[in-house]
Design a protein around this motif. Sequence first.
Motif, PDB file in Angstrom:
ATOM      1  N   ALA A 174      -2.029   4.733 -13.884  1.00  0.00           N
ATOM      2  CA  ALA A 174      -2.648   3.496 -14.362  1.00  0.00           C
ATOM      3  C   ALA A 174      -1.753   2.271 -14.241  1.00  0.00           C
ATOM      4  O   ALA A 174      -2.213   1.200 -13.837  1.00  0.00           O
ATOM      5  CB  ALA A 174      -3.111   3.681 -15.796  1.00  0.00           C
ATOM      6  N   TRP A 175      -0.477   2.398 -14.562  1.00  0.00           N
ATOM      7  CA  TRP A 175       0.404   1.233 -14.523  1.00  0.00           C
ATOM      8  C   TRP A 175       0.569   0.659 -13.127  1.00  0.00           C
ATOM      9  O   TRP A 175       0.897  -0.516 -12.972  1.00  0.00           O
ATOM     10  CB  TRP A 175       1.777   1.555 -15.128  1.00  0.00           C
ATOM     11  N   MET A 176       0.347   1.466 -12.104  1.00  0.00           N
ATOM     12  CA  MET A 176       0.532   0.999 -10.733  1.00  0.00           C
ATOM     13  C   MET A 176      -0.385  -0.181 -10.398  1.00  0.00           C
ATOM     14  O   MET A 176      -0.025  -1.020  -9.586  1.00  0.00           O
ATOM     15  CB  MET A 176       0.304   2.135  -9.744  1.00  0.00           C
ATOM     16  N   ASP A 177      -1.529  -0.245 -11.040  1.00  0.00           N
ATOM     17  CA  ASP A 177      -2.450  -1.356 -10.784  1.00  0.00           C
ATOM     18  C   ASP A 177      -1.855  -2.699 -11.175  1.00  0.00           C
ATOM     19  O   ASP A 177      -2.248  -3.733 -10.654  1.00  0.00           O
ATOM     20  CB  ASP A 177      -3.761  -1.143 -11.540  1.00  0.00           C
ATOM     21  N   ASP A 178      -0.900  -2.688 -12.094  1.00  0.00           N
ATOM     22  CA  ASP A 178      -0.278  -3.920 -12.573  1.00  0.00           C
ATOM     23  C   ASP A 178       1.037  -4.249 -11.869  1.00  0.00           C
ATOM     24  O   ASP A 178       1.666  -5.267 -12.184  1.00  0.00           O
ATOM     25  CB  ASP A 178      -0.020  -3.816 -14.081  1.00  0.00           C
ATOM     26  N   ALA A 179       1.450  -3.426 -10.947  1.00  0.00           N
ATOM     27  CA  ALA A 179       2.743  -3.621 -10.270  1.00  0.00           C
ATOM     28  C   ALA A 179       2.706  -4.825  -9.327  1.00  0.00           C
ATOM     29  O   ALA A 179       1.739  -5.037  -8.601  1.00  0.00           O
ATOM     30  CB  ALA A 179       3.111  -2.362  -9.496  1.00  0.00           C
ATOM     31  N   ASN A 180       3.757  -5.622  -9.355  1.00  0.00           N
ATOM     32  CA  ASN A 180       3.873  -6.790  -8.475  1.00  0.00           C
ATOM     33  C   ASN A 180       3.834  -6.411  -7.003  1.00  0.00           C
ATOM     34  O   ASN A 180       3.396  -7.187  -6.168  1.00  0.00           O
ATOM     35  CB  ASN A 180       5.174  -7.546  -8.746  1.00  0.00           C
ATOM     36  N   CYS A 181       4.295  -5.227  -6.679  1.00  0.00           N
ATOM     37  CA  CYS A 181       4.432  -4.834  -5.276  1.00  0.00           C
ATOM     38  C   CYS A 181       3.107  -4.478  -4.600  1.00  0.00           C
ATOM     39  O   CYS A 181       3.075  -4.317  -3.389  1.00  0.00           O
ATOM     40  CB  CYS A 181       5.403  -3.663  -5.159  1.00  0.00           C
ATOM     41  N   THR A 182       2.030  -4.384  -5.363  1.00  0.00           N
ATOM     42  CA  THR A 182       0.764  -3.973  -4.753  1.00  0.00           C
ATOM     43  C   THR A 182       0.257  -4.957  -3.709  1.00  0.00           C
ATOM     44  O   THR A 182      -0.513  -4.573  -2.843  1.00  0.00           O
ATOM     45  CB  THR A 182      -0.327  -3.742  -5.814  1.00  0.00           C
ATOM     46  N   GLN A 183       0.682  -6.202  -3.795  1.00  0.00           N
ATOM     47  CA  GLN A 183       0.245  -7.224  -2.842  1.00  0.00           C
ATOM     48  C   GLN A 183       1.360  -7.608  -1.866  1.00  0.00           C
ATOM     49  O   GLN A 183       1.354  -8.695  -1.314  1.00  0.00           O
ATOM     50  CB  GLN A 183      -0.235  -8.467  -3.603  1.00  0.00           C
ATOM     51  N   THR A 184       2.308  -6.705  -1.676  1.00  0.00           N
ATOM     52  CA  THR A 184       3.494  -6.991  -0.873  1.00  0.00           C
ATOM     53  C   THR A 184       3.643  -5.955   0.234  1.00  0.00           C
ATOM     54  O   THR A 184       3.214  -4.813   0.078  1.00  0.00           O
ATOM     55  CB  THR A 184       4.747  -6.947  -1.778  1.00  0.00           C
ATOM     56  N   ASP A 185       4.275  -6.337   1.298  1.00  0.00           N
ATOM     57  CA  ASP A 185       4.542  -5.426   2.406  1.00  0.00           C
ATOM     58  C   ASP A 185       5.421  -4.268   1.931  1.00  0.00           C
ATOM     59  O   ASP A 185       6.544  -4.486   1.471  1.00  0.00           O
ATOM     60  CB  ASP A 185       5.244  -6.181   3.528  1.00  0.00           C
ATOM     61  N   PRO A 186       4.944  -3.033   2.026  1.00  0.00           N
ATOM     62  CA  PRO A 186       5.713  -1.874   1.561  1.00  0.00           C
ATOM     63  C   PRO A 186       7.081  -1.734   2.235  1.00  0.00           C
ATOM     64  O   PRO A 186       8.013  -1.200   1.636  1.00  0.00           O
ATOM     65  CB  PRO A 186       4.827  -0.678   1.917  1.00  0.00           C
ATOM     66  N   GLU A 187       7.214  -2.230   3.448  1.00  0.00           N
ATOM     67  CA  GLU A 187       8.479  -2.131   4.173  1.00  0.00           C
ATOM     68  C   GLU A 187       9.624  -2.805   3.419  1.00  0.00           C
ATOM     69  O   GLU A 187      10.775  -2.395   3.541  1.00  0.00           O
ATOM     70  CB  GLU A 187       8.345  -2.750   5.567  1.00  0.00           C
ATOM     71  N   LEU A 188       9.314  -3.826   2.628  1.00  0.00           N
ATOM     72  CA  LEU A 188      10.352  -4.522   1.869  1.00  0.00           C
ATOM     73  C   LEU A 188      11.065  -3.593   0.895  1.00  0.00           C
ATOM     74  O   LEU A 188      12.225  -3.812   0.562  1.00  0.00           O
ATOM     75  CB  LEU A 188       9.753  -5.683   1.074  1.00  0.00           C
TER      76      LEU A 188
END
Length: 84
Positions: free
Chosen positions: A10-24
Motif C-alpha cells: 500500500a505505501w508504494m502508491d505514495d512513493a515519490n519515485c512512482t513518477q520517476t525514471d526507474p534507472e535513476l
Amino acid sequence: FPVTIGESVAWMDDANCTQTDPELFFPEKGDTAHHARSICEPCTVKQQCLDYAIENGFNLGVWGGLVPRERQAVQRARARGGKT
C-alpha cells in the motif's frame, strides 16, 4: 516504483519515485546516486521503503534514500539492537 515487485504494498502508491525514471535508482558503477537521493529525501514513505528493502534483502539500487552499503550498515545496527 523503481523495480517490478510481484505484490503491491500500500505505501508504494505514495512513493515519490512512482513518477520517476526507474534507472535513476540503479546507477551504474561509478555513477552517483545523488539524484535518486534527492527524490527520496522528502518522500513521506522513505522509512517504509527502507524497511521493505532490508526485510526483502534488496542489495541493488537506492531504497529509502540509501545505497546497498548504507542499508547493510543499518541492517547490522538493527541486528545488534540499535535503532535506525
